[in-house]
Scaffold this motif. Structure first.
Motif, mmCIF file in Angstrom:
data_model
loop_
_atom_site.group_PDB
_atom_site.id
_atom_site.type_symbol
_atom_site.label_atom_id
_atom_site.label_comp_id
_atom_site.label_asym_id
_atom_site.label_seq_id
_atom_site.Cartn_x
_atom_site.Cartn_y
_atom_site.Cartn_z
ATOM 1 N N CYS A 168 9.646 13.106 4.534
ATOM 2 C CA CYS A 168 10.776 13.820 3.949
ATOM 3 C C CYS A 168 10.815 15.187 4.620
ATOM 4 C CB CYS A 168 10.624 13.953 2.450
ATOM 5 S SG CYS A 168 11.959 14.868 1.649
ATOM 6 N N TRP B 123 8.636 12.132 -4.878
ATOM 7 C CA TRP B 123 9.179 10.878 -4.373
ATOM 8 C C TRP B 123 9.531 10.003 -5.581
ATOM 9 C CZ3 TRP B 123 10.519 9.565 0.482
ATOM 10 C CH2 TRP B 123 9.949 10.273 1.553
ATOM 11 N N ARG C 109 11.681 6.116 -6.532
ATOM 12 C CA ARG C 109 12.172 4.880 -5.943
ATOM 13 C C ARG C 109 13.049 4.138 -6.935
ATOM 14 N NH1 ARG C 109 6.507 1.369 -5.603
ATOM 15 N NH2 ARG C 109 6.272 0.978 -7.848
ATOM 16 N N ARG D 143 15.701 4.185 -11.648
ATOM 17 C CA ARG D 143 14.884 4.995 -10.755
ATOM 18 C C ARG D 143 13.558 5.324 -11.432
ATOM 19 N NH1 ARG D 143 17.813 10.290 -9.252
ATOM 20 N NH2 ARG D 143 17.294 10.758 -11.424
ATOM 21 N N SER E 236 13.449 7.868 -2.369
ATOM 22 C CA SER E 236 14.137 9.140 -2.187
ATOM 23 C C SER E 236 13.178 10.286 -2.466
ATOM 24 C CB SER E 236 15.332 9.249 -3.132
ATOM 25 O OG SER E 236 16.259 8.212 -2.915
ATOM 26 N N CYS E 237 13.414 11.391 -1.775
ATOM 27 C CA CYS E 237 12.610 12.590 -2.027
ATOM 28 C C CYS E 237 13.490 13.652 -2.665
ATOM 29 C CB CYS E 237 11.968 13.101 -0.750
ATOM 30 S SG CYS E 237 13.093 13.424 0.626
ATOM 31 N N TRP F 250 18.208 16.682 -3.676
ATOM 32 C CA TRP F 250 17.836 15.295 -3.390
ATOM 33 C C TRP F 250 18.256 14.916 -1.976
ATOM 34 C CZ3 TRP F 250 15.463 11.827 -6.815
ATOM 35 C CH2 TRP F 250 15.262 12.322 -8.114
ATOM 36 N N GLN G 65 18.894 11.642 0.850
ATOM 37 C CA GLN G 65 19.298 10.243 0.815
ATOM 38 C C GLN G 65 18.054 9.387 0.932
ATOM 39 O OE1 GLN G 65 21.860 10.196 4.315
ATOM 40 N NE2 GLN G 65 20.327 9.031 5.424
ATOM 41 N N GLY G 66 18.118 8.186 0.457
ATOM 42 C CA GLY G 66 16.941 7.351 0.418
ATOM 43 C C GLY G 66 16.683 6.590 1.705
ATOM 44 N N THR G 67 15.506 6.027 1.758
ATOM 45 C CA THR G 67 15.126 5.150 2.856
ATOM 46 C C THR G 67 14.620 3.842 2.248
ATOM 47 O OG1 THR G 67 13.794 4.964 4.881
ATOM 48 C CG2 THR G 67 12.768 6.102 3.026
#
Length: 128
Positions: free
Chosen positions: A21, A35, A37, A44, A94-95, A118, A120-122
């Motif tokens: 991140c 973090w 998820r 979440r 996401s972080c 925030w 964007q997620g991976t």
């Protein structure tokens, strides 16, 4: 603070991945970094958080002993090393940065409301 998560991918159960991140903007800001998820069809959930100094870390029970969070403030980057991955770890990771409580991490460290920025997620996909 802008956050960019990266490092996700498709792996097999038992494999490892390292997420990153990277933070940018508002240089000089101090922040705890968490973090989270979210798996398909689920809410979440908190994964881990690290304080600004890196001296305080907290993990969700589901990842304790398998995941390690760390940071390199010189690089403005926080890492999440994920080992022994299970299919249940499949999610978008996401972080998020907490600038209000960079050292204590805040009472609600495991809640989204504690975080101010925030990324964007991976996507992490673990095949069984």
């Amino acid at each position: 603070v802008q956050l960019q998560a990266s490092g996700g991918g498709l792996v097999q159960a038992g494999d490892s991945l390292r997420l990153s991140c990277a933070a940018s903007g508002r240089t000089g800001s101090r922040y705890a970094l968490g973090w989270f998820r979210q798996a398909p069809g689920k809410e979440r959930e908190f994964v881990a958080v690290i304080s600004w100094s890196g001296g305080n870390v907290i993990y969700a029970d589901s990842v304790k002993g398998r995941f390690t969070i760390s940071r390199d403030n010189a690089k403005s980057t926080v890492y999440l090393q994920m080992n022994s991955l299970y299919a249940e770890d499949t999610a978008v990771y996401s972080c998020a940065a907490n600038v209000r409580a960079p050292d204590s991490m805040g009472y609600y460290y495991n809640r989204g409301r504690q975080y101010d920025y925030w990324g964007q997620g991976t996507l992490v996909t673990v095949s069984s």
